[in-house]
Design a protein around this motif. Structure first.
Motif, PDB file in Angstrom:
ATOM      1  N   UNK A   1       0.831  -1.200   0.000  1.00 17.12           N
ATOM      2  CA  UNK A   1       0.000   0.000   0.000  1.00 17.12           C
ATOM      3  C   UNK A   1       0.866   1.251   0.000  1.00 17.12           C
ATOM      4  N   UNK A   2       1.817   1.314   0.912  1.00 17.12           N
ATOM      5  CA  UNK A   2       2.638   2.517   1.030  1.00 17.12           C
ATOM      6  C   UNK A   2       3.619   2.653  -0.134  1.00 17.12           C
ATOM      7  N   UNK A   3       4.268   1.544  -0.505  1.00 16.36           N
ATOM      8  CA  UNK A   3       5.273   1.608  -1.571  1.00 16.36           C
ATOM      9  C   UNK A   3       4.627   1.922  -2.916  1.00 16.36           C
ATOM     10  N   UNK A   4       3.565   1.217  -3.262  1.00 13.63           N
ATOM     11  CA  UNK A   4       2.922   1.454  -4.558  1.00 13.63           C
ATOM     12  C   UNK A   4       2.239   2.810  -4.594  1.00 13.63           C
ATOM     13  N   UNK A   5       1.644   3.226  -3.467  1.00 10.98           N
ATOM     14  CA  UNK A   5       1.021   4.543  -3.429  1.00 10.98           C
ATOM     15  C   UNK A   5       2.025   5.651  -3.683  1.00 10.98           C
ATOM     16  N   UNK A   6       3.158   5.594  -3.004  1.00 14.19           N
ATOM     17  CA  UNK A   6       4.189   6.628  -3.198  1.00 14.19           C
ATOM     18  C   UNK A   6       4.652   6.673  -4.648  1.00 14.19           C
ATOM     19  N   UNK A   7       4.913   5.515  -5.219  1.00 11.50           N
ATOM     20  CA  UNK A   7       5.416   5.466  -6.591  1.00 11.50           C
ATOM     21  C   UNK A   7       4.365   5.974  -7.577  1.00 11.50           C
ATOM     22  N   UNK A   8       3.115   5.542  -7.417  1.00 10.10           N
ATOM     23  CA  UNK A   8       2.059   5.996  -8.325  1.00 10.10           C
ATOM     24  C   UNK A   8       1.896   7.512  -8.248  1.00 10.10           C
ATOM     25  N   UNK A   9       1.953   8.052  -7.043  1.00 10.78           N
ATOM     26  CA  UNK A   9       1.843   9.496  -6.887  1.00 10.78           C
ATOM     27  C   UNK A   9       2.986  10.241  -7.549  1.00 10.78           C
ATOM     28  N   UNK A  10       4.195   9.716  -7.408  1.00 10.72           N
ATOM     29  CA  UNK A  10       5.356  10.366  -8.010  1.00 10.72           C
ATOM     30  C   UNK A  10       5.268  10.336  -9.536  1.00 10.72           C
ATOM     31  N   UNK A  11       4.889   9.176 -10.102  1.00  9.03           N
ATOM     32  CA  UNK A  11       4.786   9.063 -11.558  1.00  9.03           C
ATOM     33  C   UNK A  11       3.673   9.964 -12.100  1.00  9.03           C
ATOM     34  N   UNK A  12       2.553  10.038 -11.380  1.00 16.09           N
ATOM     35  CA  UNK A  12       1.456  10.891 -11.835  1.00 16.09           C
ATOM     36  C   UNK A  12       1.863  12.365 -11.826  1.00 16.09           C
TER      37      UNK A  12
END
Length: 513
Positions: free
Chosen positions: A483-494
């Motif tokens: 949850x935390x790792x994928x959320x951070x990455x998705x937010x950064x890419x977006x």
């Protein structure tokens, strides 16, 4: 798979346009919103409930990671590579269905993500051992899982994330093959909000969607409720209408038997998630003698966890609210509980089993690596699920069961299930629940949602359970880690996509990140 071409649907003009739009305010959604905002994006987060939290706030609160300060303090040498190699041991025969690439993403991201959680004000005890991890990697949050939401919500607010609660997203705006934004309901009106960098779905799993459970698991599973009643698969359903596909929809933790929640939360769940309190608890876990620490832990263990199935192997009976047995206790009893009156049952034991479950290695419940709860702990901490009597008739009276039916259930049991030694004890009510489901949208390593042909759907990313992508997350601490790792990455890419998108051009068309 259900698909529907929405490319020519007629939508009203957007009421608002932002850089990044996040759907869901649990751990994954808050992580995505924070990372996008701290990357310079204007971010709106929409949460359908009255407050952020999601399944993260319902969790035990474990996070598994390598190369953490806690490991270094104990002299534990560990690497993301070793973590990646150990995780298939939890999956067992299901390991061939795992997404090896996303597992690599998770393990590589966790050292930095764990430090990010610490920097957000969250504190942990541990690490705790959990084979087949070769070294201790499981870190447990202090004082409870609400600490994640408390601290991440405040970090999101400091980053100027606009968090809007009681805002239910009902549809993705899908035009010309791309997701432009969403339609959401708030204050009795339906509004449209678009996002230059795309939409991130972080709306949890579908453990409380009878429709999706029936489709992927079966009709009986569809009757089983979820620990989180608002985990209704909203993100998966909306994305499917844009051509996305769900993978590993048949896999879940559950149905499993759990005690009903206490009518009033105990003081451990009510503890404020202050950093100072967590620091005191962290010190206490290391230095206080067990005689002082154990009663505190028992308040937690007797509330949050499931009864051990070994009880049934050792002869315990499972009866319904009328006192009737309803099948073999060792043959998936949780699947039959929803068909019983009020969907509940009681675990019946006698003095022989009670004595056995009064000390190690026979426990009623456990949080691995933390502590074990025995029968006396339940008698002390959960009087609402503990009834004791000197006779079967007395036990029936104490629980409201039919005395004749309960007597017949005990009498008809034979062999190891013979209950003949007072006192007689009923533990319950218990019910069947799903804890989490693995069925998430297929995503690539940049968390872009993929269609049936494996191509990214423009403007759409997913994180956490919604964007699990076939990744298998068995073992304590991996769901929250993802949850935390994928959320951070998705937010950064977006946020990167928003910066690279010319006006009027879908960011996924403008640049691949």
């Amino acid at each position: 798979m259900l698909t529907r071409d929405r490319s020519h649907h007629s939508y009203s003009r957007a009421d608002e346009t932002v850089d990044v739009l996040v759907v869901g305010g649990g751990g994954a959604g808050l992580a995505a919103a924070i990372e996008a905002a701290e990357s310079g994006a204007r971010v709106v987060l929409l949460e359908k409930n009255d407050a952020p939290g999601g399944s993260t706030s319902w969790s035990i609160g474990s996070v598994s990671a390598s190369q953490t300060p806690h490991q270094r303090a104990q002299g534990i040498a560990d690497t993301p590579e070793a973590h990646w190699e150990d995780m298939p041991g939890f999956a067992g025969e299901l390991a061939p269905r795992d997404n090896d690439a996303l597992r690599r993403v998770l393990c590589d991201a966790m050292p930095d993500t764990f430090q990010w959680l610490l920097d957000s004000g969250i504190r942990f005890m541990g690490p705790m051992p959990e084979p087949p991890h070769r070294v201790p990697r499981m870190h447990n949050v202090l004082p409870n899982s609400r600490s994640f939401i408390y601290h991440l919500t405040r970090r999101a607010q400091r980053a100027d994330v606009a968090i809007r609660v009681r805002a239910r997203v009902v549809e993705l705006v899908f035009e010309n093959g791309d997701v432009k934004g969403v339609l959401y309901e708030a204050d009795g009106a339906t509004k449209r909000i678009d996002a230059r960098g795309g939409v991130i779905l972080a709306a949890g799993d579908f453990t409380n969607s009878p429709e999706l459970k029936a489709r992927f698991m079966g009709a009986q599973e569809a009757k089983v409720a979820a620990v989180n009643p608002t985990a209704t698969g909203d993100g998966q359903r909306m994305a499917e209408r844009c051509g996305a596909r769900i993978v590993n929809g048949d896999l879940a933790l559950g149905p499993e038997i759990r005690f009903i929640a206490p009518a009033k939360e105990n003081f451990v769940r009510r503890l404020p998630p202050w950093r100072s309190l967590a620091a005191v608890m962290q010190w206490s876990m290391k230095h206080l003698p067990d005689a002082i620490l154990r009663p505190f832990l028992m308040k937690f263990l007797t509330t949050a966890l499931a009864p051990a199935l070994a009880l049934f192997e050792d002869g315990a009976l499972l009866v319904n609210a009328r006192g009737e047995r309803f099948g073999d206790e060792t043959d998936k009893p949780a699947y039959r509980l929803p068909d019983q009156p009020d969907g509940v049952g009681y675990i019946i034991i006698d003095g022989r089993i009670a004595e056995r479950y009064s000390a190690w290695p026979h426990f009623i419940s456990t949080a691995p690596g933390v502590a074990y709860a025995y029968l006396a702990d339940y008698r002390r901490n959960r009087p609402d699920v503990y009834r004791e009597a000197d006779s079967i008739e007395g036990l029936a009276a104490a629980t409201g069961m039919n005395a004749a039916a309960l007597a017949e259930s005990v009498k008809s049991a034979s062999g190891p299930r013979t209950l003949s030694r007072a006192p007689y004890i009923a533990l319950g009510p218990v019910r069947a629940v799903f804890v989490h489901a693995e069925g998430g949208l297929m995503v690539d390593e940049s968390h872009r949602v993929l269609d049936a042909g494996g191509a990214p759907i423009g403007g759409l990313r997913a994180a956490g359970s919604t964007g699990q992508g076939g990744l298998l997350l068995k073992g304590h601490g991996h769901h929250l880690a993802w949850a935390f790792a994928s959320g951070r990455r998705a937010g950064r890419f977006a946020a990167q996509a928003a910066r690279s998108a010319p006006a009027g051009v879908t960011p996924e068309k403008a640049a691949t990140v």
